[in-house]
Design an enzyme around this catalytic site. Structure first.
Site, PDB file in Angstrom:
ATOM      1  N   HIS A 179       1.005  -1.337  -0.206  1.00  0.00           N
ATOM      2  CA  HIS A 179      -0.151   0.455   0.278  1.00  0.00           C
ATOM      3  C   HIS A 179       0.921   1.142  -0.312  1.00  0.00           C
ATOM      4  O   HIS A 179       1.935   1.228   0.323  1.00  0.00           O
ATOM      5  CB  HIS A 179      -0.962  -0.339   1.337  1.00  0.00           C
ATOM      6  CG  HIS A 179      -1.741  -0.253   1.406  1.00  0.00           C
ATOM      7  ND1 HIS A 179      -2.620  -2.357   1.365  1.00  0.00           N
ATOM      8  CD2 HIS A 179      -3.307  -1.094   0.940  1.00  0.00           C
ATOM      9  CE1 HIS A 179      -2.983  -2.659   1.268  1.00  0.00           C
ATOM     10  NE2 HIS A 179      -4.457  -1.824   0.679  1.00  0.00           N
ATOM     11  N   LYS A 219      -0.739   4.640   4.936  1.00  0.00           N
ATOM     12  CA  LYS A 219      -2.023   3.548   5.268  1.00  0.00           C
ATOM     13  C   LYS A 219      -1.283   3.767   6.785  1.00  0.00           C
ATOM     14  O   LYS A 219       0.079   3.625   6.677  1.00  0.00           O
ATOM     15  CB  LYS A 219      -1.722   2.574   5.139  1.00  0.00           C
ATOM     16  CG  LYS A 219      -2.155   1.111   5.486  1.00  0.00           C
ATOM     17  CD  LYS A 219      -2.891   0.941   4.225  1.00  0.00           C
ATOM     18  CE  LYS A 219      -4.743  -0.230   4.734  1.00  0.00           C
ATOM     19  NZ  LYS A 219      -4.766   0.408   5.238  1.00  0.00           N
TER      20      LYS A 219
HETATM   21  P1  NAD Z   1      -7.673   9.487   5.079  1.00  0.00           P
HETATM   22  O1  NAD Z   1      -5.941   9.815   6.334  1.00  0.00           O
HETATM   23  O2  NAD Z   1      -7.164  10.359   3.620  1.00  0.00           O
HETATM   24  O3  NAD Z   1      -9.116   9.937   5.555  1.00  0.00           O
HETATM   25  C1  NAD Z   1      -9.595  10.354   6.349  1.00  0.00           C
HETATM   26  C2  NAD Z   1     -10.422  11.346   7.009  1.00  0.00           C
HETATM   27  O4  NAD Z   1     -11.120  11.201   7.931  1.00  0.00           O
HETATM   28  C3  NAD Z   1      -9.204  12.367   7.018  1.00  0.00           C
HETATM   29  O5  NAD Z   1     -10.059  13.619   6.056  1.00  0.00           O
HETATM   30  C4  NAD Z   1      -9.515  12.592   8.332  1.00  0.00           C
HETATM   31  O6  NAD Z   1     -10.021  14.367   8.543  1.00  0.00           O
HETATM   32  C5  NAD Z   1     -11.944  12.483   8.710  1.00  0.00           C
HETATM   33  N1  NAD Z   1     -11.575  12.321   9.843  1.00  0.00           N
HETATM   34  C6  NAD Z   1     -10.991  11.897  10.756  1.00  0.00           C
HETATM   35  N2  NAD Z   1     -11.464  11.951  11.907  1.00  0.00           N
HETATM   36  C7  NAD Z   1     -13.192  12.122  12.201  1.00  0.00           C
HETATM   37  C8  NAD Z   1     -14.010  12.159  12.393  1.00  0.00           C
HETATM   38  N3  NAD Z   1     -14.031  12.343  13.896  1.00  0.00           N
HETATM   39  N4  NAD Z   1     -15.629  13.205  11.791  1.00  0.00           N
HETATM   40  C9  NAD Z   1     -14.993  13.220  10.419  1.00  0.00           C
HETATM   41  N5  NAD Z   1     -13.806  13.046   9.165  1.00  0.00           N
HETATM   42  C10 NAD Z   1     -12.497  12.427  10.305  1.00  0.00           C
HETATM   43  O7  NAD Z   1      -7.246   8.223   4.792  1.00  0.00           O
HETATM   44  P2  NAD Z   1      -8.177   7.461   3.695  1.00  0.00           P
HETATM   45  O8  NAD Z   1      -7.076   6.619   2.908  1.00  0.00           O
HETATM   46  O9  NAD Z   1      -9.640   7.690   2.733  1.00  0.00           O
HETATM   47  O10 NAD Z   1      -8.728   5.997   4.744  1.00  0.00           O
HETATM   48  C11 NAD Z   1      -9.787   6.001   6.089  1.00  0.00           C
HETATM   49  C12 NAD Z   1     -10.167   4.350   5.818  1.00  0.00           C
HETATM   50  O11 NAD Z   1     -10.811   3.628   5.386  1.00  0.00           O
HETATM   51  C13 NAD Z   1      -8.229   3.724   6.733  1.00  0.00           C
HETATM   52  O12 NAD Z   1      -8.874   2.970   7.591  1.00  0.00           O
HETATM   53  C14 NAD Z   1      -8.390   2.869   5.508  1.00  0.00           C
HETATM   54  O13 NAD Z   1      -7.898   1.717   5.878  1.00  0.00           O
HETATM   55  C15 NAD Z   1      -9.466   2.260   5.330  1.00  0.00           C
HETATM   56  N6  NAD Z   1     -10.106   2.331   3.701  1.00  0.00           N
HETATM   57  C16 NAD Z   1     -10.676   0.992   3.177  1.00  0.00           C
HETATM   58  C17 NAD Z   1     -11.293   0.659   2.009  1.00  0.00           C
HETATM   59  C18 NAD Z   1     -11.749  -0.386   2.101  1.00  0.00           C
HETATM   60  O14 NAD Z   1     -12.115  -0.928   0.605  1.00  0.00           O
HETATM   61  N7  NAD Z   1     -12.847  -1.043   2.896  1.00  0.00           N
HETATM   62  C19 NAD Z   1     -10.313   0.814   1.073  1.00  0.00           C
HETATM   63  C20 NAD Z   1      -9.099   2.277   1.477  1.00  0.00           C
HETATM   64  C21 NAD Z   1      -9.219   3.144   2.352  1.00  0.00           C
END
Ligand code: NAD
Length: 266
Positions: A155, A159
């Site tokens: 990744h 991450k």
């Molecule tokens: P990222 O850090 O780019 O985005 C996360 C966002 O959440 C940030 O903008 C942050 O400010 C926000 N956030 C944090 N606390 C918050 C709150 N209390 N209220 C509202 N927003 C809040 O991360 P990302 O790459 O977008 O990934 C996010 C999550 O999704 C990770 O856990 C990642 O592993 C997961 N993910 C899952 C899949 C899937 O298919 N299940 C795919 C990609 C990523």
């Protein structure tokens, strides 16, 4: 039309979800939430991802916008996911959870929500990965205890959790098919004088770097041949489209826990 709220709306996945909702004929963006205190508060969600005004501005408190959406999609942080699950349960909103790396208390907040509202949680929402889980189950059953099983994932550099939730889900499917307890047989990385490999172990190796969206390979290694089942994501749209499809599918369902297998009819 299913109205969708997003937590983590300004994140990598959040922005992609805004685009995926716009593409979906049965969904519309109802609300977009970010970390309270974020400098992006009040910014239009469509403009945030360069797509022109969506008429929905980023806000901080989910409980204050309950009239604006039917289903909440959460790709944020484990702490925010636990809070979102509580609000969804209290307000009767269906919930799609994509955030990974939840600890036991955060996971139990999601489990409690599933007693009161429909919840779809998946470590990976892409169609290809969910199909690969079915293929892995078949491969593990056919190859059984004759092979060594190793899982390699890669990744991007940002991450936070390792191994990925998807790698763990793949390990869980394979372990279950073989009647093994993943907690007992998983080996997370090797170093030094490790000695010969025990047949029942399932090894995990993690690579982090650059902008890799998500690569997973499960290797079934025997004497004389090796089967590898690989999935490579080249765009977050693969996850976002799946999550929006899950949200639309979830609207109006009975409370309970659902997975992508059901959403995709696998
Ligand atoms: P990222 O850090 O780019 O985005 C996360 C966002 O959440 C940030 O903008 C942050 O400010 C926000 N956030 C944090 N606390 C918050 C709150 N209390 N209220 C509202 N927003 C809040 O991360 P990302 O790459 O977008 O990934 C996010 C999550 O999704 C990770 O856990 C990642 O592993 C997961 N993910 C899952 C899949 C899937 O298919 N299940 C795919 C990609 C990523």
């Amino acid at each position: 039309m299913v109205r969708i709220g997003i937590t983590g709306a300004a994140g990598r996945m959040g922005r992609t979800l805004i685009e995926a909702i716009e593409e979906h004929p049965g969904a519309t963006l109802g609300a977009a939430f970010e970390r309270p205190g974020s400098s992006l508060m009040g910014v239009d969600a469509g403009e945030l991802c360069g797509r022109g005004r969506a008429g929905v501005c980023l806000q901080g408190v989910v409980a204050e916008a309950l009239d604006a959406f039917d289903v909440l999609i959460d790709f944020s942080s484990p702490e925010a996911t636990a809070e979102a699950a509580e609000v969804a349960a209290q307000s009767g909103k269906a919930l799609v959870v994509g955030t990974t790396g939840l600890d036991a208390a955060q996971q139990s907040a999601v489990d409690r929500a599933a007693l009161r509202v429909p919840v779809c949680q998946a470590a990976n929402f892409s169609t290809g990965v969910n199909l690969s889980l079915v293929l892995l189950e078949t491969a593990a059953r056919v190859l059984g205890d004759t092979v060594d099983i190793e899982i390699v994932e890669a990744h991007h550099r940002h991450k936070r959790d390792a191994p990925s939730g998807t790698a763990l889900a793949m390990g869980e499917v394979v372990a279950q098919a073989l009647g093994r307890d993943l907690h007992a047989v998983a080996v997370y990385g090797r170093e030094g004088q490790t000695g010969p490999r025990a047949r029942e172990t399932i090894g995990f190796a993690t690579v982090r770097g650059g902008d890799i969206v998500g690569d997973h390979t499960v290797m079934f290694a025997a004497d004389g041949e090796r089967l590898e089942i690989s999935h490579k994501a080249s765009s977050r749209m693969a996850f976002a489209r799946g999550a929006v499809r899950a949200a639309v599918w979830l609207a109006g369902r009975e409370p309970g826990r659902y997975g992508m297998r059901e959403v995709l009819g696998l």
